[in-house]
Every structure is written in structure tokens, then in C-alpha cells.
Design a protein around this motif. Structure first.
Motif, PDB file in Angstrom:
ATOM      1  N   VAL A 141      -8.741   9.706  -1.611  1.00 19.51           N
ATOM      2  CA  VAL A 141      -8.092   8.502  -2.138  1.00 19.51           C
ATOM      3  C   VAL A 141      -8.998   7.320  -1.817  1.00 19.51           C
ATOM      4  CG1 VAL A 141      -6.173   6.897  -1.875  1.00 19.51           C
ATOM      5  CG2 VAL A 141      -5.729   9.346  -1.987  1.00 19.51           C
ATOM      6  N   LEU A 171       0.633   8.026   6.545  1.00 17.00           N
ATOM      7  CA  LEU A 171      -0.769   8.290   6.851  1.00 17.00           C
ATOM      8  C   LEU A 171      -0.921   9.618   7.600  1.00 17.00           C
ATOM      9  CD1 LEU A 171      -2.061   4.759   7.949  1.00 17.00           C
ATOM     10  CD2 LEU A 171      -2.127   5.824   5.690  1.00 17.00           C
ATOM     11  N   LEU A 191      -8.897   3.397  -1.819  1.00 16.99           N
ATOM     12  CA  LEU A 191      -7.989   2.255  -1.886  1.00 16.99           C
ATOM     13  C   LEU A 191      -8.796   0.983  -2.079  1.00 16.99           C
ATOM     14  CD1 LEU A 191      -5.125   1.040  -1.559  1.00 16.99           C
ATOM     15  CD2 LEU A 191      -5.572   0.973   0.923  1.00 16.99           C
ATOM     16  N   ILE A 200      -9.034   9.050   3.026  1.00 16.61           N
ATOM     17  CA  ILE A 200      -8.848   7.721   2.436  1.00 16.61           C
ATOM     18  C   ILE A 200     -10.100   6.894   2.714  1.00 16.61           C
ATOM     19  CG2 ILE A 200      -7.553   5.568   2.505  1.00 16.61           C
ATOM     20  CD1 ILE A 200      -5.056   7.089   3.044  1.00 16.61           C
ATOM     21  N   LEU A 236       0.079   4.826  -2.063  1.00 11.09           N
ATOM     22  CA  LEU A 236      -0.347   6.009  -1.312  1.00 11.09           C
ATOM     23  C   LEU A 236       0.652   7.158  -1.486  1.00 11.09           C
ATOM     24  CD1 LEU A 236      -1.550   4.271   1.978  1.00 11.09           C
ATOM     25  CD2 LEU A 236      -2.997   5.387   0.271  1.00 11.09           C
ATOM     26  N   PHE A 261       0.819  -1.210   0.000  1.00  9.86           N
ATOM     27  CA  PHE A 261       0.000   0.000   0.000  1.00  9.86           C
ATOM     28  C   PHE A 261       0.856   1.264   0.000  1.00  9.86           C
ATOM     29  CE2 PHE A 261      -3.495  -2.387   2.567  1.00  9.86           C
ATOM     30  CZ  PHE A 261      -3.774  -3.148   1.450  1.00  9.86           C
ATOM     31  N   ARG A 262       2.007   1.212   0.662  1.00  6.52           N
ATOM     32  CA  ARG A 262       2.815   2.409   0.880  1.00  6.52           C
ATOM     33  C   ARG A 262       3.161   3.115  -0.436  1.00  6.52           C
ATOM     34  NH1 ARG A 262       6.156   4.440   4.951  1.00  6.52           N
ATOM     35  NH2 ARG A 262       7.741   5.874   4.160  1.00  6.52           N
ATOM     36  N   LEU A 290      -0.747  12.360   5.018  1.00  8.61           N
ATOM     37  CA  LEU A 290      -1.995  12.433   4.256  1.00  8.61           C
ATOM     38  C   LEU A 290      -3.087  13.130   5.063  1.00  8.61           C
ATOM     39  CD1 LEU A 290      -1.889   8.849   2.748  1.00  8.61           C
ATOM     40  CD2 LEU A 290      -1.959  10.950   1.394  1.00  8.61           C
TER      41      LEU A 290
END
Length: 329
Positions: A189, A206, A191, A216, A168, A164-165, A209
């Protein structure tokens, strides 16, 4: 001169009726007033002018109702919307058929339907496994977005692990590369994954963000029961993938990290398991996010001058009210 509302022209049929009504009213008033004053004790104060002013008032009011326009002026219009990057997992496990026809096909179908409902928003697509790739930059062209979405396949990457990193991080960088505007855009975003993350931790990412105001919305595709991971050779199904110990590779929907993401960003985790409920839940969440100005567009528009005709109509009516019968001295 042109008219914005020509359909209101039928009201002009009332002018003859109003003229006849005014005539009857004045005849009636003449008889009533004669009972209040003696012969020769009063005058009508220009009754013809009074009737003309009231007819003129109706005339100019009806013109105003047509919306008369002439000339042009420059007008700024703002387009409101959101900027949304969809992060789509295209790892091998997305081929699992625990939801019909498989996880990736279901996700693509739902995204295409969602894009139709989000017209006016800027939408972009980032596909990822262990490495992310910007499949479609932010655009308001729904057809272009859907075309790039259709091209997304699990065979585009040689590696099949999921992280995921990276995805993102790319989304955050892409938002930073957008031209700076006075008003902070609303950025989201989404996901979309089966939840299997084999990458590094991303707690600090995170935090960034969240500080940036980026929301998210995690979406889990598949079922907790899961299913075997299909294998493909030359684009054709060829049994199932095998683990290093020669067991059939199995994939289940992992919800733990996705639910924690939703809790951290104060959003709601959504599961896409083939029912329409999940799609509607995500759509509802996105539609509730405040839209902000995306672009400011200048255009030439016709000047509407109905105010002037309305003002003239009111002046005629007010003047007519002062023309009353008066007693002779």
C-alpha cells in the motif's frame, strides 16, 4: 521441422573446410604411422568410416545449433509481480501550490511515471478524503490505471477532511476479496497524502495489515512551509478558503504520522516536493520488494529436439575414437 536459431546456419560453411582438414590429417598420420610399423604390419581400421563418423558428428552438431523444433507441448509460465494499491489523498488541501503546479497534480504526474516503471505489477487506485472510493481496481493495464488516475479530482467529495483509517480499511478489504492462490502474493500500500489526518486512531488496523504481510510506504506531498488552501467555485479559482474565524486556511505537510508509519512497517518515508529524488526513492523501495507469482498461464509451445542431435553427434565422435590403426598378428 522448423529452426529456432536459423542465424547459426553460417557455421555450415565449415563442413567443406573440415572435410579438407580431415583428409590432410589422415594423409599426415599415414606417413607418421608408417615410421612406427614395418610394411604390412598394421591396418587402418576403416579410415573412410572414421572420417565419415567425424563429419557426421559435425553435421549433427550443426543441426543442433539451429534449434530444430517439431510438435507441441503444454507449458506453464508464471507471471511475477506485486499487487499495489495507491491511496491518493484528494482533500482540498491537496490543491495547495507549495509544490508546482500543486500537490495533487504533482502526485498524479509522479504516479503516472511510476506506473510505467511498474509494468507487470497489478496496480489499483483508491482516492480518499474523509471517505474512500475505489477509483481503479487492481489491474495490469497501465493505460487504464493512468486513465482513472487522470480523472481523480479534489471536487469529487463534498467533505474535505482527511482520514487514513477508511482508506487503509478499504485497501485491506480489497486484498481479501482477491481470489485465493496457493502462493501468497506480495502486497503493498502506498499512502500519498499531505499528512493531515483528522480521523480516529487506527493502531489495531495497522496491526492487522502487518500480520497480513502488507507493507505500507508513506509518501508526503508538499512542504513543511506549506501554503494557503485555494478555493474553487464552479471549477474556477476563487481566492482562498477561510477558517471559521475568517482567517485564510493554511496547510502544511505533516510528516510525524507518516514517519511513524514507515518505522512501524520497516519502510522508508518519502517526500515529494517537486524534485526527482523522492520519486526515485519510492520506485527503488517498490522494486526491492520481492515479486511473487501473480498468475499461472498455460500455453502450447514447440518441442525443441536439439538434445537428440547433440547426442547423435557425441556418439559418432566417440565411435570414431575407437577406429585406430592396429598391428596385424
Amino acid at each position: 521441422m522448423t529452426f529456432t536459431f536459423p542465424q547459426n546456419g553460417f557455421w555450415w560453411l565449415l563442413i567443406p573446410a573440415l572435410a579438407g582438414l580431415l583428409y590432410l590429417v589422415y594423409r599426415r598420420m599415414e606417413g607418421i604411422i608408417a615410421t612406427w610399423f614395418g610394411p604390412g604390419e598394421y591396418s587402418w581400421s576403416l579410415p573412410g568410416l572414421k572420417a565419415g563418423l567425424r563429419l557426421s558428428s559435425a553435421f549433427f552438431l550443426l543441426i543442433a545449433m539451429l534449434g530444430p523444433t517439431w510438435g507441441e507441448k503444454e507449458k506453464e509460465t508464471q507471471e511475477l509481480g506485486r499487487e499495489i494499491y495507491f491511496l491518493l489523498d484528494v482533500s482540498a488541501s491537496m490543491n495547495v501550490e507549495d509544490v508546482p503546479p500543486n500537490r495533487l497534480a504533482l502526485a498524479k504526474d509522479y504516479l503516472a511515471r511510476l506506473a510505467d516503471d511498474l509494468k507487470g505489477d497489478r496496480m489499483g487506485l483508491i482516492i480518499f478524503t474523509d471517505q474512500p472510493f475505489v477509483q481503479c481496481p487492481l489491474t495490469q493495464d497501465v493505460d487504464a490505471f493512468k486513465l482513472f488516475l487522470e480523472l481523480a479530482q479534489t471536487g469529487e467529495f463534498s467533505m474535505t477532511g482527511t482520514q487514513f483509517r477508511g482508506a487503509l480499511t478499504v485497501a485491506l478489504d480489497r486484498f481479501h476479496n482477491i481470489e485465493v492462490r496457493p502462493d501468497q502474493p506480495t502486497r503493498c500500500v502506498v499512502l500519498i497524502t499531505d499528512g493531515e489526518d483528522f480521523g480516529d486512531t487506527y493502531a489495531s488496523l495497522l496491526e492487522r495489515l502487518k500480520i497480513e504481510g502488507i507493507l505500507i510506504f508513506p509518501v508526503g506531498v508538499g512542504t513543511v512551509a506549506g501554503g494557503p488552501v485555494p478555493n474553487f467555485e464552479n471549477g474556477r479559482p476563487s481566492g482562498f478558503k477561510r477558517t471559521p474565524d475568517n482567517q485564510t486556511a493554511f496547510s502544511r505537510l505533516v510528516e510525524k504520522d507518516l514517519k511513524e508509519l514507515a518505522k512501524f512497517f520497516d519502510t522508508k518515508y518519502v517526500q515529494w516536493d517537486g524534485s526527482a529524488r523522492g520519486l526515485e526513492e519510492l520506485k527503488s523501495q517498490l522494486m526491492q520488494v520481492r515479486a511473487s507469482p501473480l498468475t499461472v498461464r498455460k500455453e502450447l509451445v514447440e518441442r525443441n529436439h536439439f538434445v537428440w542431435f547433440t547426442a547423435i553427434a557425441l556418439i559418432c565422435l566417440m565411435v570414431s575414437l575407437f577406429l585406430m590403426p592396429v598391428r596385424k598378428s
